[in-house]
Design an enzyme around this catalytic site. Structure first.
Site, PDB file in Angstrom:
ATOM      1  N   GLN A  89       0.852  -1.204   0.000  1.00 61.34           N
ATOM      2  CA  GLN A  89       0.000   0.000   0.000  1.00 61.34           C
ATOM      3  C   GLN A  89       0.884   1.250   0.000  1.00 61.34           C
ATOM      4  O   GLN A  89       2.075   1.191   0.273  1.00 61.34           O
ATOM      5  CB  GLN A  89      -0.898  -0.001   1.240  1.00 61.34           C
ATOM      6  N   ASP A 116      -7.609  -5.450  14.122  1.00 63.73           N
ATOM      7  CA  ASP A 116      -7.473  -4.001  13.913  1.00 63.73           C
ATOM      8  C   ASP A 116      -6.999  -3.791  12.477  1.00 63.73           C
ATOM      9  O   ASP A 116      -5.836  -3.455  12.215  1.00 63.73           O
ATOM     10  CB  ASP A 116      -6.448  -3.461  14.920  1.00 63.73           C
ATOM     11  N   ASP A 151     -10.070  -1.524   5.845  1.00 64.96           N
ATOM     12  CA  ASP A 151     -11.446  -1.839   5.413  1.00 64.96           C
ATOM     13  C   ASP A 151     -11.511  -3.217   4.749  1.00 64.96           C
ATOM     14  O   ASP A 151     -10.497  -3.728   4.267  1.00 64.96           O
ATOM     15  CB  ASP A 151     -11.916  -0.761   4.415  1.00 64.96           C
TER      16      ASP A 151
END
Ligand code: SAM
Length: 282
Positions: free
Chosen positions: A34, A159, A162
């Site tokens: 990412q 945790d 999305d």
């Protein structure tokens, strides 16, 4: 997106967005998984985004990290072994380690770069990383749980980002069945479950998947999170063989560590369900 001194996250499909006035962008890298960006903002301190989406700010992360950890840990009768999946900014890990009865925490974060960048720009969230009880691993949490021995953990905290890409599998029945097996008797799994206002269908599907995985009790708790879509966030908990309706109230009230959002009143109130969600979950 950064433009004219503002960072803006458009909330996909919602015709709305959040903007924070930024002083400057201080870090920008593309990891294997990412894009990781860090901004210094005018009023929210340091901001981290992943693939352009708000993950954590100095100003409001305490609400999320406290509510992802303390309700589950004060509900479990004696949480010794905890697994955190994701949590790369290490704020949840710091909260979990405030509980003296916790003996061992495995944190399984897919992207090591998130943690290394957080160590540099969010040192206060990473302050407990050197605790001898903390064990940081950098790999897929779905596989970790699949490989875990039965009864390995008392609490599993998801945790994650999305439910898309590598996180999508963390919201489904197969993963929850693996969590059920990896949890001890009366074990609890808690996962961030997005916005009740924007994503009630996801919350409903999580409840269904958790019950299909044989969890006895499932409940969603609510808390404000002004930098996440809609400003209203949630976590969904599920427990093997026991209820989520009671918690160690005395231990909560006599806790030897400071919190800024969580307390016994918030614990009780957070599980109250708004009418539309109550009806959606029937
Ligand atoms: N508070 C944030 C939120 O609610 O969106 C989440 C914070 S944390 C930075 C989210 C982390 O989940 C990311 O660092 C991401 O790399 C990690 N993640 C996503 N999928 C994962 C997986 N399958 N296994 C382990 N970590 C994962």
């Amino acid at each position: 997106m950064q433009k004219d001194g503002w960072y803006t996250e458009e909330w996909a499909g919602q015709g709305s967005a959040i903007s924070l006035r930024v002083k400057e962008k201080v870090h920008d890298e593309q990891s294997v998984y990412q894009r990781i960006e860090i901004f210094e903002t005018e009023t929210f301190g340091t901001l981290m985004t992943l693939d352009g989406l708000v993950m954590v700010t100095d100003r409001d992360n305490f609400v999320y990290h406290e509510m992802m950890s303390h309700p589950a840990l004060f509900t479990h009768h004696h949480p010794r072994k905890v697994l955190i999946i994701g949590g790369g900014d290490c704020g949840t890990l710091r909260e979990v380690l405030k509980h003296d009865e916790v003996e061992h925490v495995d944190q399984v974060e897919l992207d090591e770069r998130v943690t290394r960048v957080s160590e540099r720009f969010f040192p206060e969230l990473c302050a407990a990383n050197d605790d001898p009880r903390a064990h940081l691993h950098f790999q897929d949490g779905i596989q970790w749980v699949k490989d875990a021995k039965a009864g390995s953990y008392d609490v599993i905290i998801v945790d994650s980002t999305d439910p898309v890409g590598p996180a999508a599998g963390l919201f489904g029945q197969a993963f929850y069945a693996d969590c059920y097996r990896a949890l001890n008797r009366d074990g609890i799994v808690v996962g961030q479950s997005e916005s009740p206002l924007f994503h009630s269908d996801l919350i409903k599907s999580m409840h269904e998947a958790l019950r299909q995985a044989n969890f006895l009790d499932v409940a969603t708790l609510h808390f404000p999170q002004c930098t996440y879509p809609s400003g209203w966030w949630s976590a969904t908990l599920a427990r093997k063989d026991a209820t989520l309706a009671t918690f160690r109230e005395e231990a909560c009230c006599e806790r030897p560590f400071a919190t800024r959002y969580y307390n016994d009143g918030i614990h009780r109130a957070a599980f109250a369900s708004p009418e539309f969600l109550f009806k959606a979950l029937l």
